[in-house]
Enzyme design. Structure first.
Site, PDB file in Angstrom:
ATOM      1  N   CYS A 223      -8.031 -25.538  16.190  1.00 29.55           N
ATOM      2  CA  CYS A 223      -9.273 -26.179  16.635  1.00 29.55           C
ATOM      3  C   CYS A 223      -9.116 -27.688  16.807  1.00 29.55           C
ATOM      4  O   CYS A 223      -9.829 -28.304  17.594  1.00 29.55           O
ATOM      5  CB  CYS A 223     -10.406 -25.866  15.659  1.00 29.55           C
ATOM      6  SG  CYS A 223     -10.975 -24.157  15.804  1.00 29.55           S
TER       7      CYS A 223
ATOM      8  N   CYS B 239     -14.610 -26.228  12.519  1.00 29.35           N
ATOM      9  CA  CYS B 239     -13.324 -25.823  11.957  1.00 29.35           C
ATOM     10  C   CYS B 239     -12.311 -26.951  12.121  1.00 29.35           C
ATOM     11  O   CYS B 239     -12.247 -27.597  13.164  1.00 29.35           O
ATOM     12  CB  CYS B 239     -12.824 -24.578  12.683  1.00 29.35           C
ATOM     13  SG  CYS B 239     -11.232 -23.986  12.076  1.00 29.35           S
TER      14      CYS B 239
ATOM     15  N   ASP C 168       0.863  -1.164   0.000  1.00 31.25           N
ATOM     16  CA  ASP C 168       0.000   0.000   0.000  1.00 31.25           C
ATOM     17  C   ASP C 168       0.908   1.224   0.000  1.00 31.25           C
ATOM     18  O   ASP C 168       2.033   1.185   0.485  1.00 31.25           O
ATOM     19  CB  ASP C 168      -0.923   0.000   1.210  1.00 31.25           C
ATOM     20  CG  ASP C 168      -1.922   1.136   1.129  1.00 31.25           C
ATOM     21  OD1 ASP C 168      -2.213   1.567   0.000  1.00 31.25           O
ATOM     22  OD2 ASP C 168      -2.400   1.604   2.166  1.00 31.25           O
ATOM     23  N   SER C 169       0.390   2.301  -0.542  1.00 29.30           N
ATOM     24  CA  SER C 169       1.237   3.451  -0.861  1.00 29.30           C
ATOM     25  C   SER C 169       1.466   4.414   0.287  1.00 29.30           C
ATOM     26  O   SER C 169       2.340   5.258   0.230  1.00 29.30           O
ATOM     27  CB  SER C 169       0.578   4.227  -1.987  1.00 29.30           C
ATOM     28  OG  SER C 169      -0.707   4.662  -1.573  1.00 29.30           O
ATOM     29  N   GLY C 170       0.658   4.323   1.324  1.00 30.53           N
ATOM     30  CA  GLY C 170       0.675   5.342   2.359  1.00 30.53           C
ATOM     31  C   GLY C 170      -0.538   6.250   2.252  1.00 30.53           C
ATOM     32  O   GLY C 170      -0.753   7.123   3.076  1.00 30.53           O
ATOM     33  N   GLY C 171      -1.345   5.997   1.228  1.00 25.61           N
ATOM     34  CA  GLY C 171      -2.572   6.777   1.057  1.00 25.61           C
ATOM     35  C   GLY C 171      -3.500   6.650   2.261  1.00 25.61           C
ATOM     36  O   GLY C 171      -4.129   7.616   2.679  1.00 25.61           O
TER      37      GLY C 171
ATOM     38  N   CYS D 137      -8.972 -26.430  11.548  1.00 21.16           N
ATOM     39  CA  CYS D 137      -7.639 -25.825  11.541  1.00 21.16           C
ATOM     40  C   CYS D 137      -6.786 -26.447  12.644  1.00 21.16           C
ATOM     41  O   CYS D 137      -7.290 -27.117  13.545  1.00 21.16           O
ATOM     42  CB  CYS D 137      -7.710 -24.307  11.714  1.00 21.16           C
ATOM     43  SG  CYS D 137      -7.931 -23.729  13.402  1.00 21.16           S
TER      44      CYS D 137
ATOM     45  N   ASP E 100      -8.264  -6.982   1.234  1.00 15.08           N
ATOM     46  CA  ASP E 100      -7.318  -7.051   2.337  1.00 15.08           C
ATOM     47  C   ASP E 100      -8.014  -6.424   3.523  1.00 15.08           C
ATOM     48  O   ASP E 100      -8.893  -5.580   3.357  1.00 15.08           O
ATOM     49  CB  ASP E 100      -6.045  -6.253   2.042  1.00 15.08           C
ATOM     50  CG  ASP E 100      -6.271  -4.768   2.238  1.00 15.08           C
ATOM     51  OD1 ASP E 100      -6.824  -4.141   1.327  1.00 15.08           O
ATOM     52  OD2 ASP E 100      -5.940  -4.244   3.313  1.00 15.08           O
TER      53      ASP E 100
ATOM     54  N   GLN F 133     -11.184   7.075  -5.929  1.00 16.45           N
ATOM     55  CA  GLN F 133     -11.712   7.715  -4.715  1.00 16.45           C
ATOM     56  C   GLN F 133     -13.097   8.275  -5.028  1.00 16.45           C
ATOM     57  O   GLN F 133     -13.793   7.710  -5.852  1.00 16.45           O
ATOM     58  CB  GLN F 133     -10.732   8.794  -4.227  1.00 16.45           C
ATOM     59  CG  GLN F 133      -9.455   8.221  -3.599  1.00 16.45           C
ATOM     60  CD  GLN F 133      -9.715   7.484  -2.292  1.00 16.45           C
ATOM     61  OE1 GLN F 133     -10.763   7.673  -1.650  1.00 16.45           O
ATOM     62  NE2 GLN F 133      -8.786   6.635  -1.882  1.00 16.45           N
TER      63      GLN F 133
ATOM     64  N   HIS G 246      -6.157 -19.100  13.698  1.00 16.11           N
ATOM     65  CA  HIS G 246      -7.530 -19.582  13.499  1.00 16.11           C
ATOM     66  C   HIS G 246      -8.346 -18.620  12.632  1.00 16.11           C
ATOM     67  O   HIS G 246      -9.058 -19.039  11.718  1.00 16.11           O
ATOM     68  CB  HIS G 246      -8.232 -19.785  14.844  1.00 16.11           C
ATOM     69  CG  HIS G 246      -9.707 -19.976  14.702  1.00 16.11           C
ATOM     70  ND1 HIS G 246     -10.269 -21.186  14.370  1.00 16.11           N
ATOM     71  CD2 HIS G 246     -10.743 -19.096  14.766  1.00 16.11           C
ATOM     72  CE1 HIS G 246     -11.588 -21.040  14.248  1.00 16.11           C
ATOM     73  NE2 HIS G 246     -11.893 -19.779  14.484  1.00 16.11           N
TER      74      HIS G 246
END
Length: 376
Positions: A313, A308, A98-101, A310, A270, A193, A339
Site C-alpha cells: 500500500c 494500511c 495438519d494430519s490429513g484429517g 504495508c 489458520d 469433532q 497485503h
RNA sequence: GGGGGGAUUCCCGAGUGGCCAAAGGGAGCAGACUGUAAAUCUGUUGCGCAAUGCUUCGGAAGUUCGAAUCUUCCUCCCCCCA
C-alpha cells in the site's frame, strides 16, 4: 521457560475481564509464539506466492504444512533426508502440520474410511495410499513439525447425528492411537469433532481433553456450515477445553470470525482465506473486502487500503494491481497475498493490544463499523 | 489479364433454407472462495422491464410462407497462373 514436550508448552500472560480472551505464549523448539495467533497455510511447504523472508517480514512465527500433501509430494522420506521440513524449505520459525484429517473431508471422492484408517487415491497419479493414526504419526515425525495434529475424521456438512457419532468415535479411537505412537519431542494436539450436534461436541470436548494433549483443537468447522452453526459449535466446545492449554480453531476464518472467537477463548487460527482470496483478486481493506479486478479500480491511483501501511500500500496503486490481474501477471498474486496477510497481522496485533487493555469488545465494534461501512 | 477462396455478433471462429440472437474459444463485466486437488470455479455478454417485440451475419436488389444460409450485381481481402 523450560520446554518439556509434550506438556507445559503454553503460558498465559494476561486475561481479559470482559471476555474469555487471553494473551499467551506457545513455546516450541523453533519459536515462542504470541497468542492469539493467525497461522498462514503453507500446504505444500510454501505459503503460496510468499517467500520465507516475506513471511518473516510480515511477522509470522508459525505456519502450517500438510501431512497428506507433503507425503504425496515430495514424500516424507525425502523431507527426512533433507533434515526435516524446516531445513528443506528454509523456514526458521515454527511449523504445525495438519494430519490429513481435512483431506478426509475435501477429497471425498478419492478416499474410503474404515476403522483402521483411510485409503486415499492420490490426486496426482491415482495410486492408493493408506493412512492410519500410526502411519500419520510416523509421517508427521519424519516431516518434523513443532506441533503435529492427531489424525481425525472431518465429516462433511451436513451429516446425520448417527454418522457424526460414528465419525467422532473413530476420531476418539484414532486420538488414543496417535497419542500412543506419537514421535518424541513434538507437541501433539488432539482434535474435537462432533459436527453440529451439541451432545456430540460436549462428549468429544471432554474425551479429547481427558487425553491430556499439550494443546486442543476444534475441528469440523469451516466445512460449509452457516455462520450461526459455527458460532454454536465454538460456544459449546471452547469452555470445555482446559483453559491452561492452547485452543486452536482449525480452518477459521474471516477477520471478524477471528475477533469473535478470540472473545470466546480461542488462541490459534489458520485459514486459507487471506492467501487464496489474494490470488483470486479479493483484497481486505479497513472498509471491507474489495475485488480489485472490478472496472471501478481501473483509474484508481490510490492505495488499496488508505489506512494500511504495508509495503504494497505504501508503494503501489489499485489501478496498477488491477492491471497486473488483468494481464495475468504473477506479481498480482504476490502483492495481494502480502497485503492480505499484513491485514490479518494488523487485526491480530490490534486484538492483542485490546486484550491487554481490556477493550476487545470496543475494538470489535470499531472494526465492524468501518469494515461494513464499505459494503453498504 | 485468367482461375479459385473468403467477408458472421468486441476479437477469433462454427453454422450452408425454418429447431439461429446464431456453437465453441478469447476478451469484457460481475459473483463465489474459511485445517488449499484453487494464480481456481460460477454466472453473464445485440437492444428492450417484457412480448407471438425490435435490430444484426460486407452492401444492394431478388427468390421463398420463411434467408447468415439460394440467385444477381457491387465493394473489399487472400491464394494460384500469366
Amino acid at each position: 521457560m523450560n520446554i518439556e514436550y509434550p506438556q507445559n508448552i503454553f503460558e498465559i500472560t494476561a486475561t481479559s475481564k470482559e471476555t474469555s480472551a487471553r494473551l499467551g505464549k506457545v513455546h516450541t523448539p523453533h519459536a515462542v509464539i504470541d497468542t492469539p495467533v493467525f497461522m498462514p497455510v503453507g500446504t505444500q511447504a510454501t505459503v503460496k506466492a510468499m517467500t520465507q523472508e516475506e513471511l518473516c517480514e510480515l511477522g509470522f512465527k508459525i505456519i502450517l504444512g500438510n501431512t497428506y500433501h507433503l507425503y504425496l509430494r515430495p514424500g516424507h522420506e525425502l523431507i527426512k533426508r533433507a533434515d526435516g521440513l524446516h531445513k528443506f524449505m528454509s523456514w526458521d520459525g515454527a511449523i504445525l502440520t495438519d494430519s490429513g484429517g481435512y483431506q478426509v473431508f475435501s477429497l471425498n471422492d478419492l478416499r474410503r474410511i474404515d476403522e483402521a484408517g483411510v485409503t486415499f487415491k492420490s490426486y496426482i497419479d491415482g495410486s492408493s495410499h493408506e493412512f492410519s493414526p500410526e502411519r500419520v504419526m510416523e509421517i508427521e515425525g519424519a516431516i518434523g513439525a513443532d506441533i503435529i495434529m492427531a489424525f481425525d475424521e472431518c465429516p462433511p456438512y451436513p451429516s446425520t447425528h448417527q454418522y457424526t457419532k460414528e465419525a467422532t468415535q473413530r476420531t476418539h479411537d484414532w486420538a488414543v492411537r496417535c497419542k500412543a505412537s506419537a514421535p518424541a519431542n513434538r507437541a501433539l494436539f488432539g482434535i474435537v469433532q462432533g459436527g453440529l450436534y451439541r451432545d456430540l461436541r460436549e462428549w468429544s470436548a471432554e474425551f479429547i481433553s481427558s487425553l491430556d494433549f499439550p494443546g486442543n483443537a476444534i475441528g469440523g468447522v469451516s466445512v460449509g456450515e452457516p455462520k450461526e452453526e459455527m458460532h454454536n459449535i465454538v460456544e459449546w466446545t471452547t469452555p470445555l477445553l482446559p483453559a491452561y492449554k492452547p485452543r486452536y480453531l482449525m480452518g477459521v476464518g474471516t477477520p471478524l470470525d477471528i475477533i469473535d472467537f478470540v472473545i470466546q477463548g480461542i488462541d490459534m487460527f489458520d485459514c486459507v482465506l487471506p492467501t487464496r482470496l489474494g490470488r483470486n483478486g479479493s483484497l481486505y481493506t479497513t472498509y471491507g473486502r474489495i475485488n480489485i479486478k472490478n472496472a471501478k479500480y481501473a483509474d484508481d491511483f490510490t492505495p488499496v487500503d488508505p489506512e494500511c501501511d504495508c509495503a504494497v500500500c505504501r508503494k503501489y496503486t489499485s489501478a496498477y494491481i488491477r492491471h497486473l490481474y488483468k494481464a495475468d501477471e504473477i506479481l498480482a498474486a504476490r502483492l495481494a497475498t502480502y497485503h492480505n496477510l499484513y491485514f490479518y497481522q494488523r487485526v491480530i496485533r490490534r486484538i492483542r493490544a485490546a486484550i491487554a487493555s481490556d477493550s476487545l469488545l470496543a475494538y470489535r465494534a470499531e472494526f465492524l463499523s468501518k469494515y461494513t461501512a464499505g459494503e453498504a
